[in-house]
Each structure stands twice: as C-alpha cells, then as structure tokens.
Design an enzyme around this catalytic site. Structure first.
Site, PDB file in Angstrom:
ATOM      1  N   GLY A   3      35.620 -13.473   5.009  1.00 35.57           N
ATOM      2  CA  GLY A   3      35.561 -12.615   3.833  1.00 35.57           C
ATOM      3  C   GLY A   3      36.428 -11.396   4.013  1.00 35.57           C
ATOM      4  O   GLY A   3      37.203 -11.293   4.968  1.00 35.57           O
ATOM      5  N   VAL A  45      32.189 -15.290   9.459  1.00 33.36           N
ATOM      6  CA  VAL A  45      30.915 -15.925   9.771  1.00 33.36           C
ATOM      7  C   VAL A  45      31.192 -17.111  10.689  1.00 33.36           C
ATOM      8  O   VAL A  45      32.026 -17.972  10.375  1.00 33.36           O
ATOM      9  CB  VAL A  45      30.178 -16.387   8.502  1.00 33.36           C
ATOM     10  CG1 VAL A  45      28.826 -17.006   8.867  1.00 33.36           C
ATOM     11  CG2 VAL A  45      29.965 -15.222   7.545  1.00 33.36           C
ATOM     12  N   LYS A  83      27.272 -13.353  11.399  1.00 30.51           N
ATOM     13  CA  LYS A  83      28.218 -12.592  10.584  1.00 30.51           C
ATOM     14  C   LYS A  83      28.737 -11.423  11.417  1.00 30.51           C
ATOM     15  O   LYS A  83      27.945 -10.600  11.883  1.00 30.51           O
ATOM     16  CB  LYS A  83      27.530 -12.084   9.319  1.00 30.51           C
ATOM     17  CG  LYS A  83      28.426 -11.311   8.368  1.00 30.51           C
ATOM     18  CD  LYS A  83      27.645 -10.918   7.118  1.00 30.51           C
ATOM     19  CE  LYS A  83      28.513 -10.170   6.128  1.00 30.51           C
ATOM     20  NZ  LYS A  83      27.742  -9.805   4.897  1.00 30.51           N
ATOM     21  N   ARG A 119      23.220  -7.064  -6.415  1.00 31.38           N
ATOM     22  CA  ARG A 119      24.532  -6.709  -6.979  1.00 31.38           C
ATOM     23  C   ARG A 119      25.624  -7.754  -6.758  1.00 31.38           C
ATOM     24  O   ARG A 119      26.788  -7.484  -7.037  1.00 31.38           O
ATOM     25  CB  ARG A 119      25.009  -5.347  -6.458  1.00 31.38           C
ATOM     26  CG  ARG A 119      24.100  -4.189  -6.864  1.00 31.38           C
ATOM     27  CD  ARG A 119      24.827  -2.889  -6.903  1.00 31.38           C
ATOM     28  NE  ARG A 119      25.230  -2.431  -5.592  1.00 31.38           N
ATOM     29  CZ  ARG A 119      26.039  -1.383  -5.396  1.00 31.38           C
ATOM     30  NH1 ARG A 119      26.520  -0.705  -6.406  1.00 31.38           N
ATOM     31  NH2 ARG A 119      26.357  -1.025  -4.167  1.00 31.38           N
ATOM     32  N   ASP A 147      23.450 -12.759   1.519  1.00 30.35           N
ATOM     33  CA  ASP A 147      24.485 -11.735   1.383  1.00 30.35           C
ATOM     34  C   ASP A 147      24.057 -10.537   0.545  1.00 30.35           C
ATOM     35  O   ASP A 147      24.414 -10.391  -0.620  1.00 30.35           O
ATOM     36  CB  ASP A 147      25.769 -12.341   0.803  1.00 30.35           C
ATOM     37  CG  ASP A 147      26.982 -11.448   1.101  1.00 30.35           C
ATOM     38  OD1 ASP A 147      26.784 -10.332   1.623  1.00 30.35           O
ATOM     39  OD2 ASP A 147      28.108 -11.878   0.823  1.00 30.35           O
TER      40      ASP A 147
END
Length: 467
Positions: free
Chosen positions: A24, A29, A44, A136, A155
């Site tokens: 990411g 990960v 992670k 979010r 997440d």
C-alpha cells in the site's frame, strides 16, 4: 504509473517469513509463520521512508483501535504490535486468505449471502461507532474472509474518533465507495457517510461493480465523483434482487445525509427485513451486551437479536447448582450433643433441610412462571397498526397511521401492492400514483428484528387529476 516493489520483510523473532501479501501507500503486508503457537499470520509493516513521529502515532492508534474492537466476530483479530529491529513498526493480525473484492467482480454474490454479509459488517461498524470510532474506508477490499468463510472488517488505518473529527485532516479516500459530502470535503467522516459506504459495498456485491461505475464507460475518478454527486443510483441489473432491497440501498446512498438510515444498526435492520420478506433465516445483529448482562449471569451464547441500543438476551433457563439430593427413605446421620451419633430416618434435621429445599424449589418455580408470563405478555403486546388513512393531492397518495407505541429499535414495514418498502420510523408514506388506478397498502411493525401482524389492508382508487 509503475507500482513500487515491496520492501524487505523485517526479521521478527519468533516468526518466519513466507511471502508478500500486498503493498500500500504506507505499509506492506507479509505472510509469516508464527513459531509458538504455530500458525500463519499477516504482518503489516510500515515503510521506512514514511516513518516519523506523526505516522508512528497513527500506527499505534490503529493498533490500539484494532485491539479494542477485534473481539467482535466480524472485525479482524489483532494478536500483537511492536517495532522491528530496523525501526519499522508492525502489526500482527489474523491471516485471511482472500477479500471479497477478489470475488464479486468475477461472479455476483448470491442475494442471501450479500444480505448476511451486510448485516454482519454493519454490526461491526455499529460496534465501532458505539466506541466513538469511524472506520472511514469501508469498501469490498477491506472485507476479508476467514478460513471459515466469515466476513471480517479490516484496516482501521485512517479511522478517527468522533471527538477528533472536527480537527481531522483530509485523508485519501476510495472514490467509488465514498459519500458525496466526503468527496466535496464538507466533512472528514460521519455516521451518515459510513452508512453510504455500507450501502455502496453491498450494492457492489450484488451488481459486480461499484454503484456509479459504467461498464465500458469513463470510470476515472473525476467522472465517478461527478456521478456520485448527482446521486442517481442505477438499478443493480439483477432480476433476483427484490425491489425492497434496491430501495434499502437507494436510501442508504441518498444525496442528503439526513435522508439515509440513521445508523449502521438501522441499515442492518433494513437488511433483516428483506431477509424476513424473502423467507431467509435472519442474520443476527452482533453487538456487545451491556455490563449489566454480564454481571447478572446472562448466557451470552443464547443471545439472538439486538433491539434499540442494547442487546436483548434470549430467554435462558437459569443454571442450577449440581447438588446430590438424598434419596427418600435413606439413612441420615445426625450428630447430637447428648446421644453422640444416631442413625435413623425422618430426623428433625433431615425434615428441616427437606423443607428448605422444597421452599427453594417452589420459589424457583414461581419465578420461572412469572418470567414466562412476562415473556408471553411481551410477545403478545408487540405494537401493531390498527388502521391506515389516505389522502390524495397532485398525483400523490399519502398513507398515514397512528403510532402504536414504537420502541427505540422498532420500525414500520410498509407493503404497497405486495412490494415491501424500506423500513421506516415515520408514520406516513407518500407515493407517486399518476399512472396507477388502485393502490393497496398494509403496515407491520418490525419488533426485535421480526415483522409482526399486518394492519388491515387499505385499498384506494386513484382519482383523476383535476383540470
């Protein structure tokens, strides 16, 4: 844009590196095998180039949030967090072999499964909200599947507490599943925007694409944002998706936040009502019970439904102490100050104990009978709508009714010409009837997640508009 290569996996004591799972913007990960207890875990790890005090604090906040919430059966479990020898913070989590994002584009998710997933993830989101936390970033790729096929929300990296939102900075968003007010940067996050994302996610499972994605069309971020702003949600295109479910999703993705379901729990209740309509086994809403239930010995394994803001335990038979009773007619040893030890039957001490046990048993029976009566009365006393009234004006037909005493977690399920509308709490519904001759309606109260008896059906002949 060229995708970056994953960073080198850190050397973690007690863990053996297996392979890369994903990359990411801020972290990689990896799959590791933990030595003791032996199991596969997802780790992670923050990128070295982004690690600073602010990012380290955010990562620690994520670890703490996940640890607080991960006891929920639909939230990814976190085992531990620490800092590797090279200075990179890492998070050790439950390993899930796949995400639903890898599946729904390949083949549509069955309606029954999409409903069940929606209820479970909405339960997880509601649990987070009750802890004052917004996720979010609700979207299909953040819903993973455990080895037992259970969906879990993962997440919480950009999560924020409700009290911090007014000071929150702008964060990266996943455009296809973000509410219009988020894309306009009017708010950094809200309960209403989370409901929007829940609806968009369930829609994606059904349609095989995000809600405003056009197959073969312009699906750039700017084009998607423009279509999301107009909020004209297209139908899923599936003949097996009932109209009531389409209406639930339309409501959740309404352009105005105040017109959506008021909470993730209300969204879950709407999905449960569709399950009930389709004759499916209802997926339980999983929300932690209050401390009262734990301190009063409620058997949490027998909890089935949640209503209002509290979990309601199922009626459980009280646990009884396992005492060995003395068979009738057996010898009883009684110690006497005068006669030493005397062996006989029917002594005064034995009769006294027998009397005490009998009284206690009678009290238990009376209490259980009272509980049963209360439960029966509570069931029989579920509110119901007595009658509907109708009013016509300017091509619209309004049905309204008196509130029979709706509870905090109850809702109305309105059926128009055999089609159930989304559950609501308003005591009226307005219909466009310009092209209809006759309209029939009934209303049922959804109580404890179950629809009660319908009101008498009210049918109205549509009047021709004046002029």
């Amino acid at each position: 844009m060229t995708r970056r290569l994953p960073s080198n996996p850190p050397n973690l004591p007690g863990f053996a590196f297996v392979r890369v799972l994903g990359s990411g913007g801020f972290a990689d990960v990896f799959l590791y095998e933990q030595n003791m207890p032996r199991r596969l875990v997802a780790v992670k790890v923050l990128l070295a180039e982004v690690v600073n005090d602010e990012v380290r604090q955010m990562f620690q906040a994520e670890a703490n949030l996940m640890a607080q919430l991960s006891s929920h059966p639909s939230i990814l479990t976190v085992y531990q967090a620490s800092v590797a020898a090279d200075g990179r913070p890492y998070l050790v989590m439950e390993f899930c072999s796949s995400s639903l994002a890898q599946r729904y584009r390949a083949q549509p998710v069955p309606v029954s499964e999409a409903l069940a997933i929606g209820v479970r993830i909405a339960s997880a989101v509601e649990t987070a909200h009750r802890q004052g936390v917004l996720h979010r970033d609700i979207k299909p790729s953040n819903i993973l599947t455990t080895a037992y096929g259970h969906p879990v929300l993962a997440d919480f990296g950009i999560a924020a507490t409700l009290g911090q939102l007014e000071h929150a900075d702008s964060v990266g968003v996943s455009v296809p599943w973000s509410a219009p007010e988020i894309l306009r940067e009017q708010v950094p996050g809200s309960v209403a925007s989370e409901v929007w994302s829940l609806g968009a996610t369930v829609y994606s499972f059904l349609a095989g694409r995000s809600p405003f994605e056009l197959p073969g069309g312009d699906n750039s971020s700017s084009a998607l944002m423009a279509r999301i702003g107009r909020a004209r949600v297209p139908a899923s295109g599936r003949v097996d998706v009932p109209r009531s479910l389409e209406q639930v999703l339309l409501r959740s993705m309404h352009r105005r936040p105040e017109s959506r379901q008021g909470s993730a729990l209300e969204f879950a209740r709407d999905l449960q009502a569709v399950e009930d309509e389709l004759g499916l086994a209802q997926t339980a809403v999983e929300i932690a019970v209050d401390d009262w239930a734990a301190t009063h010995g409620i058997d949490l394994d027998e909890r089935t439904l949640v209503t209002g803001t509290h979990a309601i335990p199922g009626a459980a038979t009280p646990r009884r102490s396992r005492r060995r009773s003395t068979p009738a007619g057996s010898s009883t040893v009684v110690r006497s100050a005068d006669a030493g030890v005397h062996t006989g039957t029917g002594s005064s001490g034995s009769r006294r104990r027998l009397w005490i046990v009998s009284v206690a048993a009678l009290v238990i029976v009376i209490v259980l009978a009272g509980v049963a009566v209360l439960l029966i009365q509570g069931s029989a006393g579920s509110p119901s709508v007595a009658e509907l009234r109708s009013t016509q004006a300017d091509g619209t037909l309004t049905f309204d009714w008196d509130d029979p005493g709706l509870g905090a977690g109850d809702a109305y399920l309105v059926t128009i010409d055999g089609v159930a509308a989304p559950a609501q709490r308003s005591t009226s519904i307005v219909l466009e009837v310009a092209d209809r001759d006759r309209v029939c309606a009934t209303v049922r109260v959804v109580h404890d997640g179950r629809a009660g008896a319908p009101s008498p059906e009210t049918c109205v002949d549509v009047e021709e508009p004046a002029g």
